[in-house]
Scaffold this motif. Structure first.
Motif, PDB file in Angstrom:
ATOM      1  N   GLY A   6       0.789  -1.227   0.000  1.00  0.00           N
ATOM      2  CA  GLY A   6       0.000   0.000   0.000  1.00  0.00           C
ATOM      3  C   GLY A   6       0.822   1.279   0.000  1.00  0.00           C
ATOM      4  O   GLY A   6       0.238   2.368  -0.041  1.00  0.00           O
ATOM      5  N   GLU A   7       2.147   1.173   0.046  1.00  0.00           N
ATOM      6  CA  GLU A   7       2.989   2.366   0.089  1.00  0.00           C
ATOM      7  C   GLU A   7       3.768   2.557  -1.201  1.00  0.00           C
ATOM      8  O   GLU A   7       4.063   1.608  -1.934  1.00  0.00           O
ATOM      9  CB  GLU A   7       3.959   2.290   1.272  1.00  0.00           C
ATOM     10  N   TRP A   8       4.094   3.807  -1.472  1.00  0.00           N
ATOM     11  CA  TRP A   8       4.976   4.158  -2.572  1.00  0.00           C
ATOM     12  C   TRP A   8       6.426   3.978  -2.143  1.00  0.00           C
ATOM     13  O   TRP A   8       6.734   3.989  -0.939  1.00  0.00           O
ATOM     14  CB  TRP A   8       4.732   5.603  -3.000  1.00  0.00           C
ATOM     15  N   ALA A   9       7.322   3.823  -3.113  1.00  0.00           N
ATOM     16  CA  ALA A   9       8.747   3.628  -2.821  1.00  0.00           C
ATOM     17  C   ALA A   9       9.588   4.534  -3.707  1.00  0.00           C
ATOM     18  O   ALA A   9       9.168   4.933  -4.800  1.00  0.00           O
ATOM     19  CB  ALA A   9       9.138   2.167  -3.041  1.00  0.00           C
ATOM     20  N   VAL A  10      10.781   4.844  -3.244  1.00  0.00           N
ATOM     21  CA  VAL A  10      11.729   5.691  -3.973  1.00  0.00           C
ATOM     22  C   VAL A  10      13.090   5.012  -3.954  1.00  0.00           C
ATOM     23  O   VAL A  10      13.516   4.493  -2.909  1.00  0.00           O
ATOM     24  CB  VAL A  10      11.858   7.093  -3.335  1.00  0.00           C
ATOM     25  N   HIS A  11      13.780   5.010  -5.099  1.00  0.00           N
ATOM     26  CA  HIS A  11      15.179   4.596  -5.179  1.00  0.00           C
ATOM     27  C   HIS A  11      16.010   5.797  -5.604  1.00  0.00           C
ATOM     28  O   HIS A  11      15.779   6.378  -6.670  1.00  0.00           O
ATOM     29  CB  HIS A  11      15.356   3.469  -6.196  1.00  0.00           C
ATOM     30  N   LEU A  12      16.982   6.151  -4.771  1.00  0.00           N
ATOM     31  CA  LEU A  12      17.859   7.289  -5.058  1.00  0.00           C
ATOM     32  C   LEU A  12      19.291   6.780  -5.201  1.00  0.00           C
ATOM     33  O   LEU A  12      19.949   6.468  -4.210  1.00  0.00           O
ATOM     34  CB  LEU A  12      17.787   8.314  -3.919  1.00  0.00           C
ATOM     35  N   PRO A  13      19.804   6.657  -6.433  1.00  0.00           N
ATOM     36  CA  PRO A  13      21.179   6.174  -6.620  1.00  0.00           C
ATOM     37  C   PRO A  13      22.199   7.296  -6.419  1.00  0.00           C
ATOM     38  O   PRO A  13      21.966   8.447  -6.805  1.00  0.00           O
ATOM     39  CB  PRO A  13      21.180   5.696  -8.077  1.00  0.00           C
ATOM     40  N   VAL A  14      23.295   6.937  -5.814  1.00  0.00           N
ATOM     41  CA  VAL A  14      24.431   7.845  -5.646  1.00  0.00           C
ATOM     42  C   VAL A  14      25.680   7.074  -6.044  1.00  0.00           C
ATOM     43  O   VAL A  14      25.854   5.924  -5.625  1.00  0.00           O
ATOM     44  CB  VAL A  14      24.554   8.341  -4.191  1.00  0.00           C
ATOM     45  N   ASP A  15      26.548   7.673  -6.864  1.00  0.00           N
ATOM     46  CA  ASP A  15      27.788   6.990  -7.212  1.00  0.00           C
ATOM     47  C   ASP A  15      28.933   7.992  -7.285  1.00  0.00           C
ATOM     48  O   ASP A  15      28.736   9.195  -7.236  1.00  0.00           O
ATOM     49  CB  ASP A  15      27.648   6.193  -8.513  1.00  0.00           C
ATOM     50  N   GLY A  16      30.133   7.435  -7.388  1.00  0.00           N
ATOM     51  CA  GLY A  16      31.342   8.265  -7.428  1.00  0.00           C
ATOM     52  C   GLY A  16      32.449   7.565  -6.671  1.00  0.00           C
ATOM     53  O   GLY A  16      32.551   6.332  -6.674  1.00  0.00           O
ATOM     54  N   THR A  17      33.271   8.324  -5.982  1.00  0.00           N
ATOM     55  CA  THR A  17      34.270   7.721  -5.107  1.00  0.00           C
ATOM     56  C   THR A  17      33.583   7.246  -3.834  1.00  0.00           C
ATOM     57  O   THR A  17      32.465   7.660  -3.516  1.00  0.00           O
ATOM     58  CB  THR A  17      35.362   8.729  -4.737  1.00  0.00           C
ATOM     59  N   ALA A  18      34.243   6.384  -3.095  1.00  0.00           N
ATOM     60  CA  ALA A  18      33.649   5.872  -1.861  1.00  0.00           C
ATOM     61  C   ALA A  18      33.329   7.009  -0.899  1.00  0.00           C
ATOM     62  O   ALA A  18      32.278   7.008  -0.235  1.00  0.00           O
ATOM     63  CB  ALA A  18      34.596   4.858  -1.214  1.00  0.00           C
ATOM     64  N   GLU A  19      34.229   8.010  -0.838  1.00  0.00           N
ATOM     65  CA  GLU A  19      34.011   9.125   0.089  1.00  0.00           C
ATOM     66  C   GLU A  19      32.815   9.970  -0.327  1.00  0.00           C
ATOM     67  O   GLU A  19      31.996  10.373   0.512  1.00  0.00           O
ATOM     68  CB  GLU A  19      35.267   9.997   0.174  1.00  0.00           C
ATOM     69  N   SER A  20      32.681  10.247  -1.628  1.00  0.00           N
ATOM     70  CA  SER A  20      31.574  11.086  -2.078  1.00  0.00           C
ATOM     71  C   SER A  20      30.242  10.351  -1.929  1.00  0.00           C
ATOM     72  O   SER A  20      29.216  10.955  -1.582  1.00  0.00           O
ATOM     73  CB  SER A  20      31.785  11.512  -3.537  1.00  0.00           C
ATOM     74  N   VAL A  21      30.255   9.033  -2.156  1.00  0.00           N
ATOM     75  CA  VAL A  21      29.026   8.260  -1.985  1.00  0.00           C
ATOM     76  C   VAL A  21      28.588   8.275  -0.520  1.00  0.00           C
ATOM     77  O   VAL A  21      27.408   8.476  -0.208  1.00  0.00           O
ATOM     78  CB  VAL A  21      29.223   6.820  -2.486  1.00  0.00           C
ATOM     79  N   ALA A  22      29.522   8.087   0.377  1.00  0.00           N
ATOM     80  CA  ALA A  22      29.175   8.106   1.804  1.00  0.00           C
ATOM     81  C   ALA A  22      28.632   9.473   2.210  1.00  0.00           C
ATOM     82  O   ALA A  22      27.645   9.570   2.958  1.00  0.00           O
ATOM     83  CB  ALA A  22      30.403   7.746   2.643  1.00  0.00           C
ATOM     84  N   ALA A  23      29.268  10.547   1.707  1.00  0.00           N
ATOM     85  CA  ALA A  23      28.829  11.893   2.076  1.00  0.00           C
ATOM     86  C   ALA A  23      27.438  12.195   1.531  1.00  0.00           C
ATOM     87  O   ALA A  23      26.554  12.671   2.265  1.00  0.00           O
ATOM     88  CB  ALA A  23      29.837  12.914   1.558  1.00  0.00           C
ATOM     89  N   LEU A  24      27.208  11.921   0.252  1.00  0.00           N
ATOM     90  CA  LEU A  24      25.912  12.235  -0.349  1.00  0.00           C
ATOM     91  C   LEU A  24      24.798  11.353   0.220  1.00  0.00           C
ATOM     92  O   LEU A  24      23.669  11.826   0.416  1.00  0.00           O
ATOM     93  CB  LEU A  24      25.987  12.060  -1.867  1.00  0.00           C
ATOM     94  N   THR A  25      25.104  10.095   0.500  1.00  0.00           N
ATOM     95  CA  THR A  25      24.107   9.231   1.114  1.00  0.00           C
ATOM     96  C   THR A  25      23.717   9.755   2.491  1.00  0.00           C
ATOM     97  O   THR A  25      22.533   9.770   2.862  1.00  0.00           O
ATOM     98  CB  THR A  25      24.623   7.792   1.223  1.00  0.00           C
ATOM     99  N   GLY A  26      24.695  10.223   3.239  1.00  0.00           N
ATOM    100  CA  GLY A  26      24.404  10.804   4.547  1.00  0.00           C
ATOM    101  C   GLY A  26      23.533  12.044   4.442  1.00  0.00           C
ATOM    102  O   GLY A  26      22.611  12.243   5.242  1.00  0.00           O
ATOM    103  N   ILE A  27      23.803  12.867   3.437  1.00  0.00           N
ATOM    104  CA  ILE A  27      22.987  14.072   3.232  1.00  0.00           C
ATOM    105  C   ILE A  27      21.555  13.692   2.871  1.00  0.00           C
ATOM    106  O   ILE A  27      20.582  14.251   3.403  1.00  0.00           O
ATOM    107  CB  ILE A  27      23.618  14.959   2.136  1.00  0.00           C
ATOM    108  N   LEU A  28      21.402  12.733   1.953  1.00  0.00           N
ATOM    109  CA  LEU A  28      20.062  12.323   1.531  1.00  0.00           C
ATOM    110  C   LEU A  28      19.246  11.755   2.692  1.00  0.00           C
ATOM    111  O   LEU A  28      18.066  12.099   2.867  1.00  0.00           O
ATOM    112  CB  LEU A  28      20.158  11.286   0.415  1.00  0.00           C
ATOM    113  N   THR A  29      19.854  10.865   3.464  1.00  0.00           N
ATOM    114  CA  THR A  29      19.110  10.269   4.570  1.00  0.00           C
ATOM    115  C   THR A  29      18.772  11.310   5.629  1.00  0.00           C
ATOM    116  O   THR A  29      17.671  11.277   6.208  1.00  0.00           O
ATOM    117  CB  THR A  29      19.888   9.107   5.194  1.00  0.00           C
TER     118      THR A  29
END
Length: 505
Positions: free
Chosen positions: A296-319
Motif C-alpha cells: 500500500g505504500e509508494w517507494a523511492v530509489h535514489l542512486p548515488v555513485d562516485g568515489t567511496a568518500e563522495s558516496v558516503a557523504a551524499l548518502t548521509g545528506i540524503l538520509t
C-alpha cells in the motif's frame, strides 16, 4: 481484437506468396541473396497472421507477407534496394531482437509488411575502452555487451528489461536506461537508405582518427532523423559507454499515498541540487511490490555513485534530508551492503543494474513478469503506456488520479514507475498485466485507450507509441507543420514507401 496467434516454429520456404507481382519478384530475389532457408513465407493466406507468432499484448496480429533474416549489413543493403524499386514491391518493417514488449513485440504497424529481422546482425564490431564507445549491431543485447565489459572501467547504460533485449532497438525507440535516456548514448549510426545506399551519420571511428566522440558534427545534425524513424534501416551504431563508478549505493525510501505530491516536490529539489546520479525512480504500490516496497505504500530509489568518500557523504545528506522532511515511513541506505537487511538481495540487484550490470538471470524481470524472456510473448499478457510528465507534485498527483480512474473503470491492474530524467522531466512507465484470455485482454486495451485520451486531455503526451496507436502522431503533435516536414522528407527519400510505411506515421 484477435485471439492469440499460434507461433510458427520454422520458416516455410514454399507456398503461395500473396501480393503483387513486384512483391513476389522482390521476395524471390531476396531468397537468392539470403538463401531460401532465411526467408519465411506463409504457407497460405490464413498463415499470414501467424508468421510472427504471438505478441504479449494481444494486439491484432498483422498479415505479414514474409520474414527475411539477413546476417550482414551488406545483405540488408541489397534487400532494401530490392524493395525500393517499385511502389508495389512492399514495405520493410525492421526489428532487432523483436522484444518490443508491451508496444507490439515483432508486429508492424500495418498489414502486408515484409518483416526484416536483424537479430542475425549480432557483432560487436569495435570497442574502445579509453575513449568510451562500442560499435554494435542490432542483434547485440544489453546482456551480451555487459558481459564483454565485465571487469573493465566502462559499462552499459542498461534498462530494467531482460538481458536479451537489443541495445539499438531500444535506443532508436527512445527507451530509458538507468543512467539516462538511451538516445543520449547514440554517437553515430550506420543507416541503409531507401535505394540501398549506406551512410554513416553522427560520429564514426576511422583508422587513425583521434577526434573525440561528438555526434553533432558540422552543419545540420542528421543522426536524430533516424530515431523513431521510417527513413532508413539502422545496421550498426556507435554506443557511448559511461565510466564505471568506483562506488554506488541506492537509498530506499517509503511513503504513504497521501504524501505523493509533497514527496515529488521534495525529491525534485534533491535531483536539481545534484544529490543523486543516474535516473532515480519512484514506484507506486503495485510497481514497488517487486522491489520489496511495503504493501500500500509508494517507494523511492535514489542512486548515488562516485568515489567511496563522495558516496558516503551524499548518502548521509540524503538520509538526513529525508528524516528532517518527516514524509517517509522507511529510510534505508544500507540494504545493498548489509546481508542482514530484509531487502538485501533485491537492492543488490538494483545497485548492480545502476552500475551497468544487468541481471543476466533475469531474477527481477521474472518476478515482475511471472515468466522468463522466452515465455513473455506466448504466455504473459502485458501492455505499456509511456507518457511524459512535468516534474511537479501537482502533475504527478494528477497523473495518479487518471491511472486510478482508468483502473476503476476497467478493473485492470495498473502499475506506474516514474523515471526522473532531471529536475524538470519524468518518464512515466505504466504497465498493464492481464491474463492471456480475450475478456481480460479487451479490458486492458480499453484501459489503454482511456489513458491515451485522458492523458492527452491533461497535456501529458506519450513519447513512444504502440502499434495500434501509431496513427496518434497527428493528434499529439505540437505543430502540424513539423509533422508535414517529416512526411516531405519521407516522400523525397523513400518515394516508393519501401521502409516502415506505418511507423510513427
Amino acid at each position: 481484437m484477435s485471439e492469440l496467434s499460434t507461433a510458427v516454429d520454422s520458416p516455410v520456404a514454399t507456398g503461395s506468396v500473396p501480393g503483387s507481382a513486384a512483391l513476389r519478384a522482390a521476395l524471390d530475389a531476396a531468397g537468392r541473396v539470403l538463401g531460401e532457408e532465411r526467408v519465411a513465407r506463409p504457407a497460405g493466406d490464413a498463415a499470414r497472421t501467424r508468421l510472427l507468432g504471438p505478441n504479449t499484448s494481444l494486439f491484432r496480429s498483422r498479415r505479414v507477407a514474409a520474414v527475411l533474416r539477413p546476417t550482414t549489413a551488406e545483405q540488408v543493403g541489397e534487400i532494401v534496394e530490392l524493395f525500393s524499386r517499385e511502389p508495389d514491391s512492399g514495405s520493410l518493417h525492421a526489428i532487432s531482437t523483436g522484444r518490443n514488449w508491451g508496444l507490439g513485440s515483432r508486429e508492424p504497424a500495418e498489414d502486408d509488411a515484409v518483416v526484416l529481422d536483424l537479430g542475425g546482425l549480432d557483432r560487436v564490431r569495435a570497442l574502445d575502452l579509453d575513449a568510451g564507445w562500442a560499435v554494435v549491431e542490432p542483434g547485440v543485447t544489453q546482456g551480451g555487451l555487459s558481459r564483454l565489459l565485465a571487469h573493465t572501467p566502462r559499462m552499459v547504460n542498461v534498462t530494467v528489461s531482460a538481458a536479451a533485449t537489443s541495445i539499438i532497438g531500444n535506443a532508436l525507440d527512445r527507451g530509458v536506461g538507468l543512467r539516462g535516456q538511451r538516445t543520449e548514448d547514440l554517437a553515430g549510426l550506420e543507416v541503409v537508405l531507401p535505394g540501398g545506399e549506406t551512410v554513416r551519420v553522427g560520429w564514426w571511428p576511422g583508422a587513425g582518427r583521434t577526434a573525440p566522440v561528438y555526434p553533432h558534427g558540422l552543419g545540420p545534425s542528421t543522426l536524430p532523423l533516424f530515431v523513431q524513424s521510417n527513413l532508413g534501416v539502422v545496421t550498426a551504431a556507435v554506443i557511448r559507454l559511461p565510466a564505471r563508478p568506483e562506488a554506488l549505493r541506492v537509498t530506499r525510501l517509503g511513503f504513504p499515498a497521501p504524501a505523493l505530491a509533497e514527496v515529488t516536490d521534495t525529491v525534485r529539489r534533491w535531483v536539481a541540487q545534484g544529490l543523486t546520479r543516474g535516473v532515480p525512480r519512484i514506484y507506486d504500490p503495485a510497481a514497488g511490490a517487486s522491489y520489496g516496497g511495503a504493501e500500500g505504500e509508494w517507494a523511492v530509489h535514489l542512486p548515488v555513485d562516485g568515489t567511496a568518500e563522495s558516496v558516503a557523504a551524499l548518502t548521509g545528506i540524503l538520509t538526513a534530508e529525508a528524516r528532517r522532511s518527516g514524509l517517509f515511513t522507511e529510510i534505508s541506505a544500507t540494504d545493498g551492503a548489509d546481508p542482514a537487511r530484509p531487502h538485501h538481495e533485491v537492492t543488490r540487484l538494483v545497485e548492480r543494474a545502476y552500475a551497468g550490470d544487468p541481471d543476466i538471470t533475469d531474477t527481477l524481470f521474472r518476478a515482475k513478469m511471472g515468466v522468463g524472456a522466452d515465455k513473455v510473448d506466448p504466455e504473459a499478457g502485458f501492455l505499456f503506456f509511456l507518457p511524459l510528465l512535468p516534474f511537479t507534485g501537482e502533475a504527478v498527483a494528477h497523473a495518479d488520479r487518471l491511472l486510478r480512474e482508468a483502473a476503476q473503470a476497467t478493473g485492470v491492474r495498473l502499475s506506474a514507475t516514474l523515471h526522473l530524467l532531471g529536475p524538470d522531466l519524468i518518464d512515466c512507465v505504466v504497465a498493464m498485466k492481464f491474463p492471456h484470455e480475450d475478456d481480460a485482454a479487451a479490458r486492458a486495451h480499453r484501459a489503454l485507450d482511456l489513458l491515451y485520451a485522458s492523458f492527452a486531455d491533461a497535456g501529458f503526451a506519450p513519447y513512444r507509441l504502440d502499434v495500434d496507436h501509431a496513427g496518434q502522431r497527428d493528434a499529439l503533435a505540437v505543430d502540424a507543420a513539423a509533422v508535414a516536414l517529416t512526411r516531405r522528407l519521407k516522400a523525397v527519400l523513400d518515394p516508393n514507401n519501401a521502409i516502415a510505411a506505418g511507423r510513427y506515421r
